[in-house]
Design a protein around this motif. Structure first.
Motif, PDB file in Angstrom:
ATOM      1  N   LYS A  20       3.197  11.510   7.573  1.00 30.95           N
ATOM      2  CA  LYS A  20       1.848  12.058   7.681  1.00 30.95           C
ATOM      3  C   LYS A  20       1.485  12.149   9.151  1.00 30.95           C
ATOM      4  CE  LYS A  20       0.088  10.351   3.325  1.00 30.95           C
ATOM      5  NZ  LYS A  20      -1.008   9.658   2.684  1.00 30.95           N
ATOM      6  N   LYS A  38       0.840  -1.185   0.000  1.00 29.66           N
ATOM      7  CA  LYS A  38       0.000   0.000   0.000  1.00 29.66           C
ATOM      8  C   LYS A  38       0.879   1.239   0.000  1.00 29.66           C
ATOM      9  CE  LYS A  38      -0.474  -0.779   4.914  1.00 29.66           C
ATOM     10  NZ  LYS A  38      -1.336  -0.981   6.024  1.00 29.66           N
ATOM     11  N   ASN A  39       0.268   2.397  -0.095  1.00 29.94           N
ATOM     12  CA  ASN A  39       1.014   3.647  -0.197  1.00 29.94           C
ATOM     13  C   ASN A  39       1.460   4.198   1.146  1.00 29.94           C
ATOM     14  OD1 ASN A  39       0.735   3.576  -2.946  1.00 29.94           O
ATOM     15  ND2 ASN A  39      -1.046   4.902  -2.993  1.00 29.94           N
ATOM     16  N   GLU A  40       1.081   3.535   2.236  1.00 32.98           N
ATOM     17  CA  GLU A  40       1.461   4.007   3.552  1.00 32.98           C
ATOM     18  C   GLU A  40       1.968   2.847   4.392  1.00 32.98           C
ATOM     19  OE1 GLU A  40      -1.999   5.763   5.240  1.00 32.98           O
ATOM     20  OE2 GLU A  40      -1.946   7.516   3.964  1.00 32.98           O
ATOM     21  N   ILE A  81       2.916   7.399  10.438  1.00 32.53           N
ATOM     22  CA  ILE A  81       2.490   6.950   9.119  1.00 32.53           C
ATOM     23  C   ILE A  81       3.365   7.648   8.075  1.00 32.53           C
ATOM     24  CG2 ILE A  81       0.575   6.815   7.495  1.00 32.53           C
ATOM     25  CD1 ILE A  81       0.149   5.172  10.023  1.00 32.53           C
ATOM     26  N   VAL A  82       3.974   6.832   7.178  1.00 31.67           N
ATOM     27  CA  VAL A  82       4.851   7.363   6.143  1.00 31.67           C
ATOM     28  C   VAL A  82       4.262   7.036   4.781  1.00 31.67           C
ATOM     29  CG1 VAL A  82       7.169   7.270   5.153  1.00 31.67           C
ATOM     30  CG2 VAL A  82       6.875   7.072   7.621  1.00 31.67           C
ATOM     31  N   ASP A  83       4.178   8.071   3.908  1.00 34.24           N
ATOM     32  CA  ASP A  83       3.727   7.872   2.532  1.00 34.24           C
ATOM     33  C   ASP A  83       4.895   7.272   1.753  1.00 34.24           C
ATOM     34  OD1 ASP A  83       3.096   8.142  -0.187  1.00 34.24           O
ATOM     35  OD2 ASP A  83       1.833   9.875   0.206  1.00 34.24           O
ATOM     36  N   THR A  84       4.707   6.065   1.194  1.00 41.92           N
ATOM     37  CA  THR A  84       5.807   5.376   0.521  1.00 41.92           C
ATOM     38  C   THR A  84       6.164   6.003  -0.819  1.00 41.92           C
ATOM     39  OG1 THR A  84       4.250   3.805  -0.449  1.00 41.92           O
ATOM     40  CG2 THR A  84       5.317   3.168   1.617  1.00 41.92           C
ATOM     41  N   ASP A 116      -1.051  12.309  12.246  1.00 42.22           N
ATOM     42  CA  ASP A 116      -2.306  11.638  12.520  1.00 42.22           C
ATOM     43  C   ASP A 116      -3.317  12.632  13.085  1.00 42.22           C
ATOM     44  OD1 ASP A 116      -3.478   8.925  14.582  1.00 42.22           O
ATOM     45  OD2 ASP A 116      -4.068   9.530  12.583  1.00 42.22           O
ATOM     46  N   GLU A 128       3.744   2.095   8.550  1.00 40.82           N
ATOM     47  CA  GLU A 128       3.944   2.693   9.864  1.00 40.82           C
ATOM     48  C   GLU A 128       5.362   2.393  10.330  1.00 40.82           C
ATOM     49  OE1 GLU A 128       2.151   2.485  14.383  1.00 40.82           O
ATOM     50  OE2 GLU A 128       0.900   1.852  12.707  1.00 40.82           O
TER      51      GLU A 128
END
Length: 140
Positions: free
Chosen positions: A125, A107-109, A116-119, A127, A111
């Motif tokens: 990101k 997925k695009n995120e 939470i990190v956008d890949t 929360d 932890e």
């Protein structure tokens, strides 16, 4: 003298050959077997007669020779505790235990350390909920 293999033993020979053929086809499609190995179906008719040569028994057997399943390989790191003399072994794969690979990220995120990190962008990101300030603007 002609015989019909299809009708021999009341059709039992045909049934056994069909079963063997199915086993061979399944074995050929199994990705855990080598593709290049030959498979075989062996049909044996064994005849035994009586002393007067007036009667005989025919034993029918159908055997298959299939490709064996390929072995699975893994690696172990081994070490010995010099103080106790006890040997330890830890299985490991292509990466370091606990290390992520690109295949692990679907997925695009993800932890990392509770964040939470956008890949795609690498951004962390927060929360926090999105706040809409349009409704809170006061007219001057």
């Amino acid at each position: 003298m002609d015989i019909s293999l299809h009708d021999l033993a009341g059709g039992a020979l045909q049934e056994k050959v069909n079963q063997a053929f199915e086993q061979v086809m399944k074995n050929m499609q199994d990705p855990n077997t080598p593709w290049k190995n030959k498979r075989k179906i062996n049909l044996t008719l064994s005849f035994e007669q009586n002393e007067d040569r007036t009667d005989c028994t025919c034993d029918i057997s159908v055997d298959t020779k299939l490709a064996s399943v390929k072995p699975v390989s893994t690696k172990f790191c081994t070490q010995k505790d010099l103080t106790t003399g006890k040997v330890y072994a830890q299985e490991y794969g292509p990466g370091i235990k606990g290390q992520m690979s690109f295949d692990d990220v679907e997925k695009n995120e993800i932890e990392i350390d509770g964040q939470i990190v956008d890949t795609e962008t690498g951004e962390i990101k927060e929360d926090k909920s999105v706040i809409d300030f349009r409704n809170n603007v006061k007219q001057a």
